[in-house]
Each structure stands twice: as structure tokens, then as C-alpha cells.
Design a protein around this motif. Structure first.
Motif, PDB file in Angstrom:
ATOM      1  N   THR A 175       0.553  -1.275  -0.093  1.00 49.85           N
ATOM      2  CA  THR A 175       0.077  -0.141  -0.013  1.00 49.85           C
ATOM      3  C   THR A 175       0.793   1.178   0.199  1.00 49.85           C
ATOM      4  O   THR A 175       0.373   2.262  -0.328  1.00 49.85           O
ATOM      5  CB  THR A 175      -0.952   0.119   1.271  1.00 49.85           C
ATOM      6  N   ASP A 176       2.127   1.369   0.284  1.00 47.18           N
ATOM      7  CA  ASP A 176       2.932   2.298   0.455  1.00 47.18           C
ATOM      8  C   ASP A 176       3.137   2.795  -0.931  1.00 47.18           C
ATOM      9  O   ASP A 176       3.457   3.895  -1.130  1.00 47.18           O
ATOM     10  CB  ASP A 176       4.351   1.992   0.879  1.00 47.18           C
ATOM     11  N   PHE A 177       2.981   2.107  -1.764  1.00 47.99           N
ATOM     12  CA  PHE A 177       3.313   2.367  -3.160  1.00 47.99           C
ATOM     13  C   PHE A 177       2.278   3.423  -3.967  1.00 47.99           C
ATOM     14  O   PHE A 177       2.430   3.916  -4.740  1.00 47.99           O
ATOM     15  CB  PHE A 177       3.518   1.356  -4.106  1.00 47.99           C
ATOM     16  N   TYR A 178       1.003   3.529  -3.162  1.00 51.16           N
ATOM     17  CA  TYR A 178       0.089   4.584  -3.519  1.00 51.16           C
ATOM     18  C   TYR A 178      -0.256   5.425  -2.347  1.00 51.16           C
ATOM     19  O   TYR A 178      -0.875   6.474  -2.651  1.00 51.16           O
ATOM     20  CB  TYR A 178      -1.014   3.829  -4.286  1.00 51.16           C
ATOM     21  N   THR A 179       0.174   5.245  -1.244  1.00 51.97           N
ATOM     22  CA  THR A 179      -0.283   6.157  -0.152  1.00 51.97           C
ATOM     23  C   THR A 179       0.943   7.031   0.259  1.00 51.97           C
ATOM     24  O   THR A 179       0.791   8.166   0.904  1.00 51.97           O
ATOM     25  CB  THR A 179      -0.475   5.277   1.412  1.00 51.97           C
ATOM     26  N   HIS A 180       2.272   6.544  -0.158  1.00 50.05           N
ATOM     27  CA  HIS A 180       3.276   7.501   0.390  1.00 50.05           C
ATOM     28  C   HIS A 180       4.026   8.052  -0.773  1.00 50.05           C
ATOM     29  O   HIS A 180       4.210   7.523  -2.023  1.00 50.05           O
ATOM     30  CB  HIS A 180       4.410   6.622   0.868  1.00 50.05           C
ATOM     31  N   PRO A 181       4.200   9.511  -0.789  1.00 54.45           N
ATOM     32  CA  PRO A 181       4.712  10.029  -1.877  1.00 54.45           C
ATOM     33  C   PRO A 181       6.290   9.327  -2.404  1.00 54.45           C
ATOM     34  O   PRO A 181       6.637   9.596  -3.568  1.00 54.45           O
ATOM     35  CB  PRO A 181       5.117  11.504  -1.433  1.00 54.45           C
ATOM     36  N   ARG A 182       7.122   9.073  -1.365  1.00 58.47           N
ATOM     37  CA  ARG A 182       8.557   8.440  -1.610  1.00 58.47           C
ATOM     38  C   ARG A 182       8.515   7.070  -0.868  1.00 58.47           C
ATOM     39  O   ARG A 182       9.216   6.899   0.109  1.00 58.47           O
ATOM     40  CB  ARG A 182       9.568   9.357  -1.073  1.00 58.47           C
ATOM     41  N   PRO A 183       7.772   5.991  -1.462  1.00 58.27           N
ATOM     42  CA  PRO A 183       7.858   4.689  -0.960  1.00 58.27           C
ATOM     43  C   PRO A 183       9.179   4.109  -0.853  1.00 58.27           C
ATOM     44  O   PRO A 183       9.965   4.462  -1.861  1.00 58.27           O
ATOM     45  CB  PRO A 183       6.895   3.914  -1.768  1.00 58.27           C
ATOM     46  N   GLU A 184       9.519   3.143   0.019  1.00 58.75           N
ATOM     47  CA  GLU A 184      10.768   2.725   0.074  1.00 58.75           C
ATOM     48  C   GLU A 184      10.936   1.559  -0.980  1.00 58.75           C
ATOM     49  O   GLU A 184      10.019   0.837  -1.177  1.00 58.75           O
ATOM     50  CB  GLU A 184      11.059   1.905   1.516  1.00 58.75           C
ATOM     51  N   ARG A 185      12.033   1.626  -1.770  1.00 62.05           N
ATOM     52  CA  ARG A 185      12.246   0.791  -2.955  1.00 62.05           C
ATOM     53  C   ARG A 185      13.126  -0.327  -2.484  1.00 62.05           C
ATOM     54  O   ARG A 185      14.319  -0.122  -1.966  1.00 62.05           O
ATOM     55  CB  ARG A 185      12.498   1.336  -4.325  1.00 62.05           C
TER      56      ARG A 185
END
Length: 486
Positions: free
Chosen positions: A392-402
């Protein structure tokens, strides 16, 4: 309080990462292509295991096969393992499933309020001698009573109790022609049952979770004869760059897979055996036709969600449990190999957001993270013994951890793939696999002994050891309150 999203997990079985139209224009999947335009499109998504039962056990528990006690094709999930579906149900979700689960002999709580589990690919009461039962998706030692499902009952009520009433053998390489109406085809039936659940059984005032899981395009490759086969010209389908001769540089058990397709003549690369170009193209035609039928059924489900006003409020995940060689190295099927063709999978994540602009994401992700993703989206805690990373971080966070690497396993094989190199460690053997995927994306050249990559091999071995230790139970438990930090 923000409304909790509905969650739809769409799965296929044995669909390669490149067997979708948005990755490969040779494949006709217009509905998935449209869904991809509104989704996070993960280009480096991986299964935990190259076989159905362990790969699915990892998805359902959020724990790798070696953690959850289902490390092989014939090891059922232990009764004490908890599924993320049961946690969703306990957290207020109405949970349902239509289609394949492959829990096999699991005696615990699957976690569904409503279930129509369909693991079969064929009418099992009486199998014609012309059809090889072992190719149709279930262990051979199951009894008929293990296979009873609504699909079997539907076939029996319609007069179909033998495989040769629906299929005829097209090739002795596991390719079949289906000649009945598509509503009797297992993936057609599963798609129709999914629509029926959404129309009749979907709750109106409770958030819901639905697994819609298609048994195809798993072998047997039986899409020839479906109406969707008309969209393909078999003679134009691409052939792989690899051949059976490329297996000679790999660990010895790779040669076992050729027993079904013709043995390599050792020392003579001019006579490698394996599938012929015509057989590969016929197999791809059958495989792709099934995928296109599944795509039509997915399209109908998505349209119904839109008609009911549910589409924008639903988190939709699409993936497969693992892949298939599908002609690579002159073979097909899957087994105890950590090849890219088997462990790399398609993966879409459509957020519960109206008008979301889809995008491509290169971060490495794993299907074991589906559990944490669904629980996080539902606003529920992720148990400490599950993998914690939520997509979900990939659509909720502007800079998701990759993430720059991904881990996978198969019994006593362990693998790690980074952005360029990939390592497969064989416990107790002197050999292994190491590939430069930048120069050799098809994994034709095993560099395990190559001098020029030994430093990189050691680096990945160290990373793999770190990863394996991190997966052990209680590894972060405090040694003693007064012990110095390490």
C-alpha cells in the motif's frame, strides 16, 4: 472514520510474468491492459516458490514456505498456521472465495465466510484413458471425494463425467483441444461464479474481501478450441532464444525435466532434444487462448463493480502463483527450479482511489507481501510473524521505500536476485547457479564458476545468508538486558 475498502484478489495459476498484453503485445488481454493503466504495475514481482501449494501457502499466511511448514508440493499447510483471510474476517470483513486455492489437506481455518473452492481442471469421476490425469492439476493420490466441488457437480448435472466428453488430445506434450461450450470450461465457470457472487451474495453494508482464483492457464494446455484461440495465429508466435542444449551448463537435475520432452544427448549440442518449434507454438496458442478467456471474465467482473458503484472503493490485486517454462530451454511445466520463467510473475495493484493515474514500478516485491498489503489496507495490524512490508505504500506514500533485491526458495534451494545478478544456492552441493541478468536475461549461461563474477557471487552469498537468518524465528529476541550490543 474513513470507509474501509473492499478488496478483490484476482489470481491465475502458472501465468508467466510476460504472459500479459501490457508486457507482451503477442498476448491479448485488453481488460488487464486497461486495469494496468489505473494500477501500480510491478515489473519485478516474484513468487516465493515455483510450485502451487507452497507458493499459495506463503500468500495465505504471509510467511515463506520454509516458515509456514509447506516447503514442497506435497507438504500441506500445518493446522496451526493462520491465514490473513481469517484475520480480515475477525477484523470485520466478509470474506469469500471462488476458484482455486490448493490448500490440499489443510485442516485449519481457511478464513472464509463463503467459499466455492474449485481446484479441478477436469471432470474427475471417470477420466478417459486418452487423457493423462497427472497433467490436470492435482496430485494423483487424491480420492474422488477430495475433488467434489460445485464445478464437478455442474459438469455431472450437465452429463459430463469423462474427460473425453470435453477434451481431445492435440499432442502428446500435454496439449489438448477443448470442444464443448465455454461455460463448461473450468475458467469460464469460475468467472461466471465470481460474477454470480458479486450480484447475489456480495454484502451491501460490510466491507468484503473476495479471492477470485482461476485454475488456468495451468497445464494441461487446453485452450485450443476456445473462441479466444481465433485471436492467435500459431505460426506467428515467437520462439524462445534458448534451447535444450543450454541446460547442459546448469545443475544436473535440469536434465530430468527433459524426460518428458526428449533427452539431451550429452556431449552433442547438435542433438539437444526438447520441444519442437511447432510444439512450442501449439502450446503457446493453447496457453494464450486460456489467458484471453480469463481476461474476458476479469473484464466482466470489473464492469460489474463499476455498475454497482464499487470500483473506485475497491483495492484490486492481480497476480499469479508462479510461472511456466513455456518452451524456454525446449521444455514446459514447473518444478524445483528457481528460473525466472517460474518465479517471476505479473502483479498489478489498483488502489481504492478514484481516477488513480497508473504507473510502472521497478522495485522488487514478493507475493508473500500480499497478506500485509490486504491487512494494512483494511486498517488491521500485521502479526509479528508475518512479513511486514505492505505494498500500500506505493500508492499512499509520495516516496515509498524501494527494494533492490528479492528472495525465493524451493525445498533446500535458496535464491536471491538483485538488480543485475542472481544467485541460487544448493544446500550441500558444490554447484549452484549465478547469472548476469543484464547481459543474459534468459539465464542461458550459468556463471557459477566464472572467475570474473566471484566477488559479486560472494556479495550475494553474504546477502542471502543475512536474509535466511532474518527469516528465523526469534532472531531479534534480546540476549540479556545487560549484554553489550553486537
Amino acid at each position: 472514520m474513513k470507509k474501509r475498502p473492499n478488496i478483490l484478489l484476482i489470481m491465475t495459476d502458472e501465468q508467466r510474468f510476460d504472459a500479459v498484453g501490457y508486457r507482451n503485445p503477442e498476448v491479448h488481454t485488453p481488460n488487464l491492459d486497461r486495469l494496468a493503466q489505473e494500477s501500480v504495475r510491478f515489473t519485478n514481482a516474484y513468487a516465493t516458490n515455483p510450485s502451487c501449494i507452497p507458493a499459495r501457502a506463503a500468500i495465505f499466511t504471509g510467511r515463506y514456505p520454509s516458515q509456514c511448514g509447506a516447503p514442497t508440493y506435497m507438504t500441506p499447510l500445518p493446522k496451526n498456521e493462520v491465514t490473513f483471510m481469517s484475520l480480515l474476517r475477525a477484523g470485520g470483513y466478509h470474506t469469500a472465495v471462488v476458484g482455486k486455492q490448493h490448500f490440499w489437506r489443510y485442516e485449519g481455518d481457511k478464513g472464509y465466510d463463503w467459499a466455492d473452492i474449485i481446484d479441478e481442471h477436469f471432470p474427475p469421476e471417470v477420466i478417459s484413458k486418452e487423457l493423462d490425469e497427472s497433467e490436470f492439476g492435482l496430485p494423483q493420490n487424491l480420492t474422488v471425494s477430495d475433488r467434489v466441488s460445485s464445478y464437478v457437480e455442474f459438469l455431472a448435472d450437465s452429463g459430463f463425467t469423462r474427460g473425453d466428453q470435453l477434451y481431445r488430445r492435440f499432442s502428446d506434450k500435454g496439449i489438448y483441444e477443448f470442444f464443448a461450450d465455454e461455460r463448461y470450461y473450468v475458467d469460464g465457470y469460475v468467472g461466471d461464479r465470481g460474477l454470480q457472487w458479486l450480484r447475489q451474495d456480495c454484502p451491501k453494508n460490510t466491507p468484503w474481501f473476495l479471492t477470485l482464483s482461476f485454475p488456468g492457464p495451468h497445464m494441461p494446455f487446453d485452450g485450443i478450441g476456445l473462441p479466444d484461440a481465433a485471436q492467435y495465429r500459431g505460426e506467428e508466435l515467437a520462439l524462445p532464444d534458448s534451447s535444450a542444449a543450454d541446460l547442459l551448463g546448469k545443475p544436473p537435475h535440469y536434465l530430468d525435466i527433459l524426460k518428458k520432452f526428449g533427452q539431451v544427448k550429452l556431449g552433442d549440442p547438435r542433438r539437444p532434444g526438447g520441444l519442437t518449434p511447432q510444439e512450442i507454438r501449439s502450446m503457446k496458442l493453447a496457453y494464450y487462448a486460456d489467458i484471453t478467456l480469463i481476461d474476458r471474465k476479469i473484464g466482466a467482473v470489473l464492469e460489474l463493480l463499476k455498475e454497482k458503484g464499487l470500483y473506485d472503493d475497491t483495492l484490486i490485486l492481480f497476480t499469479s502463483d508462479h510461472g511456466d517454462f513455456m518452451g524456454d530451454f525446449g521444455v514446459a511445466t514447473k518444478a524445483q527450479y528457481l528460473a525466472e520463467a517460474l518465479v517471476r510473475i505479473p502483479f498489478l495493484l489498483k488502489p481504492p482511489v478514484a481516477g488513480y493515474p497508473g504507473r510502472t514500478e521497478a522495485s522488487f516485491v514478493s507475493s508473500v507481501e500480499i497478506a500485509a498489503t490486504c491487512l494494512t489496507a483494511a486498517g488491521l495490524a500485521v502479526p509479528a510473524n508475518m512479513q511486514q512490508r505492505s505494498l500500500t505504500d506505493f500508492y499512499t506514500h509520495p516516496r515509498p521505500e524501494r527494494w533492490s533485491e528479492v528472495y525465493f526458495e524451493a525445498r533446500d534451494l535458496r535464491g536471491l536476485r538483485g538488480e543485475r545478478y542472481k544467485l541460487v544456492y544448493y544446500a550441500g552441493r558444490q554447484y549452484g547457479e549465478f547469472y548476469d541478468l543484464q547481459a543474459d536475461p534468459g539465464e542461458r549461461y550459468n556463471l557459477w564458476e566464472a572467475p570474473q563474477v566471484q566477488a559479486e557471487k560472494r556479495r550475494l552469498l553474504d546477502r542471502l545468508l543475512d536474509r535466511m537468518i532474518s527469516l528465523g524465528e526469534y532472531v531479534q529476541t534480546e540476549w540479556h538486558p545487560t549484554a553489550p550490543p553486537i
